[in-house]
Design a protein around this motif. Structure first.
Motif, PDB file in Angstrom:
ATOM      1  N   SER A 128     -37.129 -46.573 -48.483  1.00 28.16           N
ATOM      2  CA  SER A 128     -37.178 -45.166 -48.080  1.00 28.16           C
ATOM      3  C   SER A 128     -35.949 -44.427 -48.582  1.00 28.16           C
ATOM      4  N   TYR A 129     -36.214 -43.306 -49.252  1.00 20.95           N
ATOM      5  CA  TYR A 129     -35.137 -42.472 -49.780  1.00 20.95           C
ATOM      6  C   TYR A 129     -35.366 -41.031 -49.323  1.00 20.95           C
ATOM      7  N   SER A 130     -34.343 -40.435 -48.703  1.00 19.11           N
ATOM      8  CA  SER A 130     -34.421 -39.047 -48.263  1.00 19.11           C
ATOM      9  C   SER A 130     -33.219 -38.285 -48.785  1.00 19.11           C
ATOM     10  N   ILE A 131     -33.484 -37.212 -49.521  1.00 22.19           N
ATOM     11  CA  ILE A 131     -32.425 -36.325 -50.004  1.00 22.19           C
ATOM     12  C   ILE A 131     -32.742 -34.940 -49.458  1.00 22.19           C
ATOM     13  N   MET A 132     -31.922 -34.501 -48.528  1.00 25.05           N
ATOM     14  CA  MET A 132     -32.128 -33.229 -47.832  1.00 25.05           C
ATOM     15  C   MET A 132     -33.554 -33.128 -47.278  1.00 25.05           C
ATOM     16  N   VAL A 152     -25.365 -40.997 -46.234  1.00 28.11           N
ATOM     17  CA  VAL A 152     -24.223 -40.187 -46.651  1.00 28.11           C
ATOM     18  C   VAL A 152     -24.480 -38.777 -46.129  1.00 28.11           C
ATOM     19  N   MET A 153     -23.658 -38.358 -45.177  1.00 25.23           N
ATOM     20  CA  MET A 153     -23.827 -37.049 -44.537  1.00 25.23           C
ATOM     21  C   MET A 153     -25.264 -36.870 -44.033  1.00 25.23           C
ATOM     22  N   GLY A 154     -25.804 -37.927 -43.482  1.00 25.74           N
ATOM     23  CA  GLY A 154     -27.145 -37.932 -42.928  1.00 25.74           C
ATOM     24  C   GLY A 154     -27.267 -39.107 -41.976  1.00 25.74           C
ATOM     25  N   SER A 177     -30.196 -42.362 -47.364  1.00 21.79           N
ATOM     26  CA  SER A 177     -30.395 -41.004 -46.872  1.00 21.79           C
ATOM     27  C   SER A 177     -29.170 -40.179 -47.263  1.00 21.79           C
ATOM     28  N   LEU A 178     -29.392 -39.141 -48.055  1.00 16.37           N
ATOM     29  CA  LEU A 178     -28.324 -38.248 -48.497  1.00 16.37           C
ATOM     30  C   LEU A 178     -28.615 -36.860 -47.947  1.00 16.37           C
ATOM     31  N   TRP A 179     -27.817 -36.401 -47.000  1.00 15.16           N
ATOM     32  CA  TRP A 179     -28.037 -35.120 -46.317  1.00 15.16           C
ATOM     33  C   TRP A 179     -29.444 -35.051 -45.727  1.00 15.16           C
TER      34      TRP A 179
END
Length: 192
Positions: A128-132, A152-154, A177-179
């Motif tokens: 699972s990858y989440s960017i914003m 990272v910030m998430g 997870s990035l932001w």
């Protein structure tokens, strides 16, 4: 259920046999033959069963139990990619959980609900990858979890309470997870 040539009920059952009985139990619950409590009880026992006799005792009173040996071995569903780019994805209800799944949310979101799904493999890997964006993964109480992700910030959920049942499928969730967020929750099925 695919039996060995000897037909001896005390012969050890394989993961595919347990998954096949779990699918038969899910069919019975979906059609109203089994109530939710009885379904969850039998499902936990099916995943813990070690012999064909134990599996037969759990399923021989259900429709389809006589013909299940003709289907052949359970095959994992094909690998799946779920994308949400400025949009969303959703997997709910009755669906086949593949052995491998990748999810990606960029300025979007998604929900993967495995509570009513059919597991086609004992070991399931989800990347699972989440960017914003955000994702929620719901698993039933009996499923075992192995969570390792970075944020990272998430946020990437690591502390899911409760243990799964012995012999139940194991879902390994990895990712980044990035932001954004990847939330994993253990949730009971709703009564019909």
């Amino acid at each position: 259920m695919t039996r060995p040539a000897s037909g001896n009920g005390s012969t050890r059952a394989a993961d595919t046999d347990r998954i096949e009985v779990a699918q038969l139990l899910t069919d019975a619950a979906a059609s109203g033959v089994l109530g939710l409590t009885e379904y969850e009880d039998r499902l936990a026992k099916a995943y813990a069963a070690t012999t064909y006799d134990e599996l037969d005792r759990l399923s021989n009173d259900l429709p389809g139990a006589v013909t299940r040996g003709r289907r052949g071995p359970c095959r994992p569903a094909p690998s799946t990619l779920l994308l949400a780019i400025l949009s969303g994805f959703e997997r709910r209800g009755r669906w086949n959980v593949p052995k491998r799944m990748t999810t990606f949310a960029l300025w979007g979101g998604g929900v993967i609900d495995m509570r009513y799904a059919d597991f086609t493999s004992h070991d399931v890997e989800i990347r699972s990858y989440s960017i914003m964006g955000g994702q929620t993964i719901l698993v039933p109480p009996e499923v075992n979890l192995d969570l390792h992700g970075k944020a990272v910030m998430g946020s990437f959920e690591h502390d899911v309470t409760g243990e799964g049942s012995p012999g139940a499928p194991c879902v390994k969730i990895r990712g980044l997870s990035l932001w954004g967020s990847v939330g994993v929750k253990r949730k009971k099925r709703k009564p019909a």
